[in-house]
Design a protein around this motif. Structure first.
Motif, PDB file in Angstrom:
ATOM      1  N   TYR A  93       0.825  -1.205   0.000  1.00 27.54           N
ATOM      2  CA  TYR A  93       0.000   0.000   0.000  1.00 27.54           C
ATOM      3  C   TYR A  93       0.864   1.261   0.000  1.00 27.54           C
ATOM      4  O   TYR A  93       0.595   2.208  -0.732  1.00 27.54           O
ATOM      5  CB  TYR A  93      -0.940   0.009   1.203  1.00 27.54           C
ATOM      6  CG  TYR A  93      -1.658   1.317   1.380  1.00 27.54           C
ATOM      7  CD1 TYR A  93      -2.719   1.660   0.552  1.00 27.54           C
ATOM      8  CD2 TYR A  93      -1.251   2.226   2.357  1.00 27.54           C
ATOM      9  CE1 TYR A  93      -3.372   2.881   0.691  1.00 27.54           C
ATOM     10  CE2 TYR A  93      -1.892   3.447   2.503  1.00 27.54           C
ATOM     11  CZ  TYR A  93      -2.951   3.756   1.670  1.00 27.54           C
ATOM     12  OH  TYR A  93      -3.595   4.973   1.804  1.00 27.54           O
TER      13      TYR A  93
ATOM     14  N   ASP B 265       1.033   4.048  -2.905  1.00 31.56           N
ATOM     15  CA  ASP B 265       0.722   5.432  -2.534  1.00 31.56           C
ATOM     16  C   ASP B 265       1.876   6.364  -2.913  1.00 31.56           C
ATOM     17  O   ASP B 265       1.655   7.460  -3.439  1.00 31.56           O
ATOM     18  CB  ASP B 265       0.434   5.509  -1.036  1.00 31.56           C
ATOM     19  CG  ASP B 265      -0.089   6.872  -0.625  1.00 31.56           C
ATOM     20  OD1 ASP B 265      -0.961   7.409  -1.343  1.00 31.56           O
ATOM     21  OD2 ASP B 265       0.373   7.390   0.413  1.00 31.56           O
TER      22      ASP B 265
ATOM     23  N   SER C  85       1.666   9.317  -5.700  1.00 31.46           N
ATOM     24  CA  SER C  85       1.966  10.691  -5.305  1.00 31.46           C
ATOM     25  C   SER C  85       3.073  11.295  -6.162  1.00 31.46           C
ATOM     26  O   SER C  85       2.948  12.423  -6.647  1.00 31.46           O
ATOM     27  CB  SER C  85       2.381  10.748  -3.840  1.00 31.46           C
ATOM     28  OG  SER C  85       1.320  10.344  -3.015  1.00 31.46           O
TER      29      SER C  85
ATOM     30  N   ASN D  33      -1.876  17.752  -4.568  1.00 32.22           N
ATOM     31  CA  ASN D  33      -2.381  17.364  -3.242  1.00 32.22           C
ATOM     32  C   ASN D  33      -3.899  17.376  -3.200  1.00 32.22           C
ATOM     33  O   ASN D  33      -4.512  16.518  -2.556  1.00 32.22           O
ATOM     34  CB  ASN D  33      -1.813  18.287  -2.167  1.00 32.22           C
ATOM     35  CG  ASN D  33      -0.384  17.954  -1.830  1.00 32.22           C
ATOM     36  OD1 ASN D  33       0.062  16.824  -1.975  1.00 32.22           O
ATOM     37  ND2 ASN D  33       0.358  18.956  -1.405  1.00 32.22           N
TER      38      ASN D  33
ATOM     39  N   LEU E 241      -4.984  14.195  -4.971  1.00 35.00           N
ATOM     40  CA  LEU E 241      -4.670  13.033  -4.138  1.00 35.00           C
ATOM     41  C   LEU E 241      -5.610  12.948  -2.938  1.00 35.00           C
ATOM     42  O   LEU E 241      -6.039  11.849  -2.554  1.00 35.00           O
ATOM     43  CB  LEU E 241      -3.212  13.090  -3.686  1.00 35.00           C
ATOM     44  CG  LEU E 241      -2.175  12.870  -4.782  1.00 35.00           C
ATOM     45  CD1 LEU E 241      -0.777  13.176  -4.252  1.00 35.00           C
ATOM     46  CD2 LEU E 241      -2.244  11.459  -5.330  1.00 35.00           C
ATOM     47  N   ASP E 242      -5.947  14.087  -2.350  1.00 34.55           N
ATOM     48  CA  ASP E 242      -6.931  14.109  -1.264  1.00 34.55           C
ATOM     49  C   ASP E 242      -8.298  13.654  -1.753  1.00 34.55           C
ATOM     50  O   ASP E 242      -8.997  12.915  -1.065  1.00 34.55           O
ATOM     51  CB  ASP E 242      -7.039  15.495  -0.644  1.00 34.55           C
ATOM     52  CG  ASP E 242      -5.868  15.844   0.249  1.00 34.55           C
ATOM     53  OD1 ASP E 242      -5.133  14.913   0.647  1.00 34.55           O
ATOM     54  OD2 ASP E 242      -5.690  17.037   0.546  1.00 34.55           O
TER      55      ASP E 242
ATOM     56  N   ILE F 117      -8.923  11.582  -4.146  1.00 35.22           N
ATOM     57  CA  ILE F 117      -8.863  10.126  -4.311  1.00 35.22           C
ATOM     58  C   ILE F 117      -8.994   9.437  -2.962  1.00 35.22           C
ATOM     59  O   ILE F 117      -9.733   8.465  -2.806  1.00 35.22           O
ATOM     60  CB  ILE F 117      -7.554   9.722  -5.021  1.00 35.22           C
ATOM     61  CG1 ILE F 117      -7.573  10.184  -6.479  1.00 35.22           C
ATOM     62  CG2 ILE F 117      -7.335   8.217  -4.944  1.00 35.22           C
ATOM     63  CD1 ILE F 117      -6.250  10.051  -7.190  1.00 35.22           C
ATOM     64  N   THR F 118      -8.295   9.952  -1.960  1.00 33.76           N
ATOM     65  CA  THR F 118      -8.366   9.371  -0.619  1.00 33.76           C
ATOM     66  C   THR F 118      -9.765   9.488  -0.039  1.00 33.76           C
ATOM     67  O   THR F 118     -10.309   8.530   0.519  1.00 33.76           O
ATOM     68  CB  THR F 118      -7.351  10.062   0.315  1.00 33.76           C
ATOM     69  OG1 THR F 118      -6.052   9.939  -0.242  1.00 33.76           O
ATOM     70  CG2 THR F 118      -7.387   9.458   1.708  1.00 33.76           C
ATOM     71  N   TRP F 119     -10.362  10.675  -0.173  1.00 33.51           N
ATOM     72  CA  TRP F 119     -11.707  10.885   0.362  1.00 33.51           C
ATOM     73  C   TRP F 119     -12.734  10.015  -0.352  1.00 33.51           C
ATOM     74  O   TRP F 119     -13.631   9.465   0.282  1.00 33.51           O
ATOM     75  CB  TRP F 119     -12.110  12.347   0.250  1.00 33.51           C
ATOM     76  CG  TRP F 119     -11.266  13.274   1.054  1.00 33.51           C
ATOM     77  CD1 TRP F 119     -10.587  12.996   2.207  1.00 33.51           C
ATOM     78  CD2 TRP F 119     -10.997  14.645   0.767  1.00 33.51           C
ATOM     79  NE1 TRP F 119      -9.907  14.109   2.649  1.00 33.51           N
ATOM     80  CE2 TRP F 119     -10.143  15.132   1.788  1.00 33.51           C
ATOM     81  CE3 TRP F 119     -11.378  15.510  -0.243  1.00 33.51           C
ATOM     82  CZ2 TRP F 119      -9.688  16.446   1.811  1.00 33.51           C
ATOM     83  CZ3 TRP F 119     -10.923  16.814  -0.215  1.00 33.51           C
ATOM     84  CH2 TRP F 119     -10.093  17.274   0.793  1.00 33.51           C
ATOM     85  N   SER F 120     -12.612   9.888  -1.666  1.00 30.77           N
ATOM     86  CA  SER F 120     -13.590   9.090  -2.397  1.00 30.77           C
ATOM     87  C   SER F 120     -13.472   7.612  -2.045  1.00 30.77           C
ATOM     88  O   SER F 120     -14.469   6.888  -2.033  1.00 30.77           O
ATOM     89  CB  SER F 120     -13.442   9.288  -3.903  1.00 30.77           C
ATOM     90  OG  SER F 120     -12.193   8.837  -4.348  1.00 30.77           O
ATOM     91  N   SER F 121     -12.274   7.144  -1.744  1.00 32.27           N
ATOM     92  CA  SER F 121     -12.145   5.752  -1.323  1.00 32.27           C
ATOM     93  C   SER F 121     -12.660   5.551   0.101  1.00 32.27           C
ATOM     94  O   SER F 121     -13.072   4.452   0.464  1.00 32.27           O
ATOM     95  CB  SER F 121     -10.693   5.278  -1.435  1.00 32.27           C
ATOM     96  OG  SER F 121      -9.882   6.003  -0.547  1.00 32.27           O
ATOM     97  N   SER F 122     -12.678   6.606   0.905  1.00 33.36           N
ATOM     98  CA  SER F 122     -13.183   6.506   2.270  1.00 33.36           C
ATOM     99  C   SER F 122     -14.702   6.538   2.332  1.00 33.36           C
ATOM    100  O   SER F 122     -15.289   6.149   3.340  1.00 33.36           O
ATOM    101  CB  SER F 122     -12.622   7.645   3.124  1.00 33.36           C
ATOM    102  OG  SER F 122     -11.230   7.552   3.195  1.00 33.36           O
TER     103      SER F 122
END
Length: 77
Positions: free
Chosen positions: A4, A8, A12, A61, A64-65, A67-72
């Motif tokens: 992971y 990541d 990035s 950023n 990337l945020d 992407i992180t939020w949508s996976s959460s």
């Protein structure tokens, strides 16, 4: 778990490099020579590099945020 972090890191770095290239190309269209004294080519280039890094890093950023939020969001339901 280590896989992971590798994915990541690669995502990035790739994102930052792509946005640096895009931002640099866009800033080439801006005529900053009008704001500087004649013969200040080095200073203009340094400023363009710093502006490119600042803008590209912020945009990268943001994506990337996103992407992180949508996976959460999957954990919401």
């Amino acid at each position: 778990m280590d896989q992971y972090f590798v994915e990541d890191a690669l995502l990035s770095m790739t994102s930052h490099i792509i946005f640096i290239i895009i931002t640099w190309k866009v800033l080439q269209a801006v005529n900053l020579d009008a704001f500087f004294q004649k013969g200040r080519v080095f200073e203009i280039r340094v400023l363009m590099i710093l502006i490119t890094i600042a803008i590209a890093t912020s945009v990268s950023n943001f994506f990337l945020d996103l992407i992180t939020w949508s996976s959460s969001i999957a954990y919401l339901f």
